[in-house]
Design a protein around this motif. Structure first.
Motif, mmCIF file in Angstrom:
data_model
loop_
_atom_site.group_PDB
_atom_site.id
_atom_site.type_symbol
_atom_site.label_atom_id
_atom_site.label_comp_id
_atom_site.label_asym_id
_atom_site.label_seq_id
_atom_site.Cartn_x
_atom_site.Cartn_y
_atom_site.Cartn_z
ATOM 1 N N ALA A 218 0.831 -1.210 0.000
ATOM 2 C CA ALA A 218 0.000 0.000 0.000
ATOM 3 C C ALA A 218 0.864 1.259 0.000
ATOM 4 O O ALA A 218 0.502 2.275 -0.609
ATOM 5 C CB ALA A 218 -0.932 -0.009 1.215
ATOM 6 N N LYS A 219 2.013 1.232 0.710
ATOM 7 C CA LYS A 219 2.930 2.377 0.711
ATOM 8 C C LYS A 219 3.392 2.704 -0.695
ATOM 9 O O LYS A 219 3.665 3.864 -1.025
ATOM 10 C CB LYS A 219 4.148 2.077 1.591
ATOM 11 N N ASN A 220 3.482 1.675 -1.546
ATOM 12 C CA ASN A 220 3.891 1.860 -2.938
ATOM 13 C C ASN A 220 2.699 1.943 -3.882
ATOM 14 O O ASN A 220 2.850 1.774 -5.099
ATOM 15 C CB ASN A 220 4.810 0.705 -3.363
ATOM 16 N N HIS A 221 1.513 2.208 -3.305
ATOM 17 C CA HIS A 221 0.274 2.329 -4.086
ATOM 18 C C HIS A 221 0.018 1.078 -4.916
ATOM 19 O O HIS A 221 -0.544 1.149 -6.016
ATOM 20 C CB HIS A 221 0.316 3.579 -4.973
ATOM 21 N N HIS A 222 0.462 -0.068 -4.386
ATOM 22 C CA HIS A 222 0.282 -1.372 -5.029
ATOM 23 C C HIS A 222 0.861 -1.396 -6.448
ATOM 24 O O HIS A 222 0.339 -2.080 -7.331
ATOM 25 C CB HIS A 222 -1.203 -1.772 -5.047
ATOM 26 N N SER A 223 1.928 -0.628 -6.643
ATOM 27 C CA SER A 223 2.628 -0.667 -7.929
ATOM 28 C C SER A 223 3.564 -1.872 -7.950
ATOM 29 O O SER A 223 3.906 -2.435 -6.906
ATOM 30 C CB SER A 223 3.421 0.619 -8.158
ATOM 31 N N ALA A 224 3.985 -2.286 -9.145
ATOM 32 C CA ALA A 224 4.837 -3.457 -9.294
ATOM 33 C C ALA A 224 6.094 -3.097 -10.073
ATOM 34 O O ALA A 224 6.105 -2.171 -10.895
ATOM 35 C CB ALA A 224 4.081 -4.570 -10.023
ATOM 36 N N LEU A 225 7.162 -3.841 -9.800
ATOM 37 C CA LEU A 225 8.406 -3.702 -10.541
ATOM 38 C C LEU A 225 8.505 -4.850 -11.533
ATOM 39 O O LEU A 225 8.390 -6.017 -11.167
ATOM 40 C CB LEU A 225 9.615 -3.754 -9.590
ATOM 41 N N THR A 226 8.689 -4.506 -12.806
ATOM 42 C CA THR A 226 8.793 -5.523 -13.838
ATOM 43 C C THR A 226 10.158 -6.193 -13.769
ATOM 44 O O THR A 226 11.185 -5.534 -13.598
ATOM 45 C CB THR A 226 8.599 -4.913 -15.239
ATOM 46 N N VAL A 227 10.186 -7.508 -13.889
ATOM 47 C CA VAL A 227 11.428 -8.265 -13.819
ATOM 48 C C VAL A 227 12.281 -7.961 -15.046
ATOM 49 O O VAL A 227 11.806 -8.022 -16.177
ATOM 50 C CB VAL A 227 11.150 -9.774 -13.726
ATOM 51 N N ARG A 228 13.540 -7.631 -14.821
ATOM 52 C CA ARG A 228 14.478 -7.372 -15.912
ATOM 53 C C ARG A 228 14.958 -8.693 -16.504
ATOM 54 O O ARG A 228 15.646 -9.458 -15.839
ATOM 55 C CB ARG A 228 15.680 -6.581 -15.409
ATOM 56 N N THR A 229 14.603 -8.951 -17.736
ATOM 57 C CA THR A 229 15.010 -10.204 -18.379
ATOM 58 C C THR A 229 16.251 -10.039 -19.233
ATOM 59 O O THR A 229 16.830 -11.018 -19.696
ATOM 60 C CB THR A 229 13.875 -10.742 -19.257
#
Length: 233
Positions: A218-229
């Protein structure tokens, strides 16, 4: 339509938004918050046990092995009905836990398991073996980019060791040997969480950790980090 964020950046596209919030057409017509939790740790760190605690059961295989019980990335998930309220409405929480083998996880495998990205990164360490493992931080940055710290929580397993030695968690972190851990805790969004290895993990310990995971996301506004492939040159 394949809309997604840039590699290693917080997911804020339409695709990411839809991946976080899906409508549940079952009992009560409730919303569901979907969170991907990636677990990183060394040999015998307790990653699978942490995954079981989060899921509230004994789903991931655990045990003792020289090479480690987990040999490939594995995804398991569970939905917790009416886990929290959002804007006055009851909301379900779906946790998708990605357990990884020790060492450098295969980014392609992780990306296939959670193409929408990682919401929370769990760095799993043992409280009874307080040695610095800078490689985990390097792996995290390689996989998720420099923003990984905002989405990370350190989970110390075998915290029953502290009880046996009479140490409080604050005293443990104040030791010279754990200064690196204290410094890391000040850099990451979720701080340090202690878990022991008693049999009440799934029913008791897991609930508190799930609450912490939800608060961090929630602190990150439920944002996600995309995995670097692809590794940057």
């Amino acid at each position: 339509m394949d809309l997604k964020a840039e590699h290693g950046q917080p997911g804020n596209s339409l695709f990411d938004f839809l991946s976080r919030w899906v409508h549940h057409h079952g009992d009560g017509n409730r919303d569901v918050l979907v969170l991907n939790v990636l677990l990183l740790g060394g040999h015998q760190s307790g990653r699978s046990s942490v995954g079981n605690a989060l899921l509230g059961g004994h789903e991931f295989k655990t045990g003792r092995s020289i090479s480690g019980v987990t040999t490939e990335c594995r995804l398991l998930w569970r939905t917790f009905p009416r886990f929290f309220r959002r804007q006055g409405a009851e909301t379900d929480l779906m946790l998708r836990i990605i357990d990884t083998p020790p060492g450098v996880p295969d980014p392609q495998s992780i990306h296939r398991l959670c193409p929408q990205g990682v919401h929370v990164l769990g760095i799993v360490l043992r409280a009874d073996l307080p040695h610095e493992d800078a490689r985990l931080q390097q792996h995290a940055e390689k996989l998720l980019g420099p923003e990984w710290r905002q989405h990370a929580i350190v989970i110390l397993t075998h915290a029953d060791h502290l009880r046996e030695t009479g140490l409080q968690s604050s005293a443990y972190l104040a030791q010279p040997s754990t200064r690196w851990l204290r410094d890391l805790a000040g850099e990451i969004g979720g701080g340090v969480w202690f878990l022991d290895n008693t049999s009440d993990w799934p029913s008791v310990r897991g609930r508190m950790l799930r609450d912490q995971i939800l608060c961090l996301s929630a602190k990150n506004h439920h944002s996600a980090l995309t995995v670097r492939t692809v590794t940057s040159v």
